[in-house]
Design an enzyme around this catalytic site. Sequence first.
Site, PDB file in Angstrom:
ATOM      1  N   ASP A   1       0.879  -1.185   0.000  1.00 23.45           N
ATOM      2  CA  ASP A   1       0.000   0.000   0.000  1.00 23.45           C
ATOM      3  C   ASP A   1       0.906   1.221   0.000  1.00 23.45           C
ATOM      4  O   ASP A   1       2.104   1.110  -0.294  1.00 23.45           O
ATOM      5  CB  ASP A   1      -0.945  -0.029   1.222  1.00 23.45           C
ATOM      6  CG  ASP A   1      -2.273   0.667   0.929  1.00 23.45           C
ATOM      7  OD1 ASP A   1      -2.245   1.875   0.628  1.00 23.45           O
ATOM      8  OD2 ASP A   1      -3.325   0.011   0.983  1.00 23.45           O
TER       9      ASP A   1
ATOM     10  N   HIS B   1      -3.149   3.233  -4.416  1.00 20.43           N
ATOM     11  CA  HIS B   1      -2.558   2.766  -3.152  1.00 20.43           C
ATOM     12  C   HIS B   1      -1.160   2.182  -3.372  1.00 20.43           C
ATOM     13  O   HIS B   1      -0.790   1.197  -2.742  1.00 20.43           O
ATOM     14  CB  HIS B   1      -3.452   1.689  -2.510  1.00 20.43           C
ATOM     15  CG  HIS B   1      -4.672   2.235  -1.813  1.00 20.43           C
ATOM     16  ND1 HIS B   1      -4.646   2.732  -0.539  1.00 20.43           N
ATOM     17  CD2 HIS B   1      -5.960   2.348  -2.233  1.00 20.43           C
ATOM     18  CE1 HIS B   1      -5.866   3.125  -0.180  1.00 20.43           C
ATOM     19  NE2 HIS B   1      -6.683   2.914  -1.210  1.00 20.43           N
TER      20      HIS B   1
ATOM     21  N   GLU C   1     -10.186   2.561  -4.821  1.00 20.16           N
ATOM     22  CA  GLU C   1      -9.810   3.939  -4.506  1.00 20.16           C
ATOM     23  C   GLU C   1      -8.633   4.450  -5.343  1.00 20.16           C
ATOM     24  O   GLU C   1      -7.672   5.004  -4.820  1.00 20.16           O
ATOM     25  CB  GLU C   1      -9.483   4.051  -3.013  1.00 20.16           C
ATOM     26  CG  GLU C   1     -10.684   3.718  -2.144  1.00 20.16           C
ATOM     27  CD  GLU C   1     -10.378   3.691  -0.651  1.00 20.16           C
ATOM     28  OE1 GLU C   1     -11.288   4.022   0.125  1.00 20.16           O
ATOM     29  OE2 GLU C   1      -9.261   3.343  -0.253  1.00 20.16           O
TER      30      GLU C   1
END
Length: 626
Positions: free
Chosen positions: A198, A272, A349
Amino acid sequence: MIKKLSFFALIFVCTMTYGQESAINLIPQPAEIQKTGGSFQLSSSSKISYSNQECRKIAELMAAKLKTATGFSIKSEQNTSGSIQLNLNKGPVEKLGREGYSFVSSSKGVVISANEPAGLFYGAQTLLQLLPPEIESKSAVKIKWTLPCVKITDYPRFSWRGMMLDVSRNFFTKEEVMQYIDQISRFKYNTLHLHLTDDNGWRIEIKSLPKLTEVGAWRVPRAGHFGERSDPKPGEKATVGGFYTQEDMKEIIRYAQDRFVTIIPEIETPGHSLAAVASYPELSCTKNPDAKVNPGTPFSEWYGNGTFKMLVDNTLNPSDEKVYQFLDKVFTELAAIFPAQYIHVGGDECYKGYWLQDEGCQALMKKLNIRHVEDLQGYFMNRIESILKAKGKKLLGWDEILEGGISPDATLMSWRSLQGGIEASRMGHDVIMSPLQYCYIDYQQGDQTIEPPLYAGLRMNTCYSFEPVPEGAVAKHILGGQANLWTEQVPTFRHAEYMTWPRGWALAEVLWSPKESKEWTGFVKRAEKQFDRDDLAGINHSLAVYDAIITVARTAGKMTVNMDTEMPGLEIFYTIDDTMPDSKTMKYSGPVVLPEGPVTLRVITYRNGKPLGHLITLDPQELAKR
Ligand code: ACM
C-alpha cells in the site's frame, strides 16, 4: 420444517437435561449436535490415532496442545485404536463435503471422521472447545479433563471464510502472522488475505526488484494518529517497517497449510501504490524522484460522497509498458511462492487525476477510443488479468474493478456495500462479501468516547447480523465472506487481537453455521465463555459488548437519552448530577428526558451486583453532538 423444529426441540431438551453437567459453548455452532449423556475423561494413557499418513500433522498438533495443558504425555500414532481417533472415511459421505466432519464422543473415547483432512482438523478444533477452558493454558493444569458425550455432524455454509490482515499500514512479524493463523483457524476460518502493499509499506521480497524492500518497506518514524502525522523531512532516515523474505513467506504458507488456511496475497494496483512508486518513481505518471513511503500523513482529501483527491501521486501509470513489465516480474515471483489459485490485485480507490493530466494516458485513451479516464482502469485490470492467467492464477479485486469493465472470470470482493456484490453475482462473477457495514473490524466496537478514535463504528451484534447472500444475489456465485482488519490505527499485534475478537467469532459463525441456527442471545452467551479461554491463552479481546449503547433524540427542544446493551441481562445505572454511577444510583428503565442545564451523563452496566464494562461519560458537548 417439522424436521427442523424437532431438531431444535431436541437440542433444547438436551440443554435442559444436561446443561448443568457440562455446558457446550461451541463457536461456530455446529450444523447438528446432540448430547448423548455422560462424558469421556482424558487420561495419561489416552492416545491419538490417525488412519492415514496425511492426517499425521493434525494428530501431532492436537497431541502437542493436549500435552501442554494436561501434562499427560499424549502420543499420536497411525492406527485406528486410539481413544481419540482421526479417521478418513473410506468412501465420501456426501453431506460432509470437503471440510465437514462427524464427531462422536462416548465414555470410551472420541471418533472424528471426515472425507478429507481439513474436516478432521475442524473436528479437532471442536474437540478442543469441548474440553474445559484450561485446555488453553500454557502450562500443565491438574483438573479432571472431561468432555461431554455428543454426536455432531458439521460442515460449513460457505467455502470462503476469510480474514484480511493489513500488514502494509503496520508491519506484523512472521511469528505474529503465524499466531494470527493459529487464532483464526481455531474458529474454522480457512483463508487469510494478506494486504501486502500500500502507500505505507511494501512487505514481500521480490528478488528481481530489490528496491521494493530496500526502499518501499521502510518509512520515517512517526507517532500519533495515522492520517494526521507530519511529512518526511529532507534526508530523514526511514527506519520503521519490515518485510517478509520469500523464505519467510514460504514458512508462513506451510504453517497455514498445516492449519488448512490458504494465504491470499494482495498487491495493490493501480492506486494505493506509493511504496512501489517511492521505490521506482518511473512507475507513476509524475515520476517524482522525491516520492516517499507515507508515514501516515494527510495526503488525500475525501469529499464524503465517495469522491476524493490524492495530493500525492500514488498511482501506477497505465499507459507505460514498463509498468506491465514490472507487474509481470512481481506476479511471476508471487505465483511461484503462493499456492492459492487467486492473486488479489486491489483496484480500489484509484485516483485518476494524474492520469488525466498525463500525455501518455491521453494518447492511450485516444488509441483505445476511451472517453472517460475511469475506463482506463478497466484496460489496466484486463492487462493484469492476462498476466495472471499466463501464470495460472485467477484475478481477485475490490469491487471497483467492475466499473471499468472486467472479464467474467474475475472474482470480486465487495467492500463498499452488499449491492456491489449482488450486482456482480448477477453478472456471473464469483463474489466474496466483505461489506464495510458488517465486516470492517478496524471500526470501533463500542462507544466512541471509549474506543481509540476512528471514523466509524461496528458492534459485534451488527457483525452477527451479516447475511452474505442478501436478497437479489445469485447464491451459487457467493463464495462466502471476509472480515477485514485494516491497520492504520493498529500499531501492535495485541491491538490486532483486540480488534479481531470477539467480532471475529461472530463472523466465523455467520460463515460456517447454518443460517437457520443463527440466534444472537445464544451466541453471545457462548462468546462469554470464549473470553475465559482467551484469558487463559493470553489472547486479547474487546469487552465492549458489556458497555451501554447510548443514543440521543431531540423533541421540542428537549434531549431524550435512550440506553441499551448488546449483551442481554445487564442492568444499566446512570447519573446526571456529576456523581459516579453505581448500582444504588438511577436504574435505566426507559427513555430519560434530560433536565435543563449543562448535564453530564455517566453510565455503567451491572450484572449480579457486579459492575461490568466501561464507565461512559458524556459531557454536554458530547451529548449535543449525538
Ligand atoms: C478498501 O477498504 N478500500 C478496500
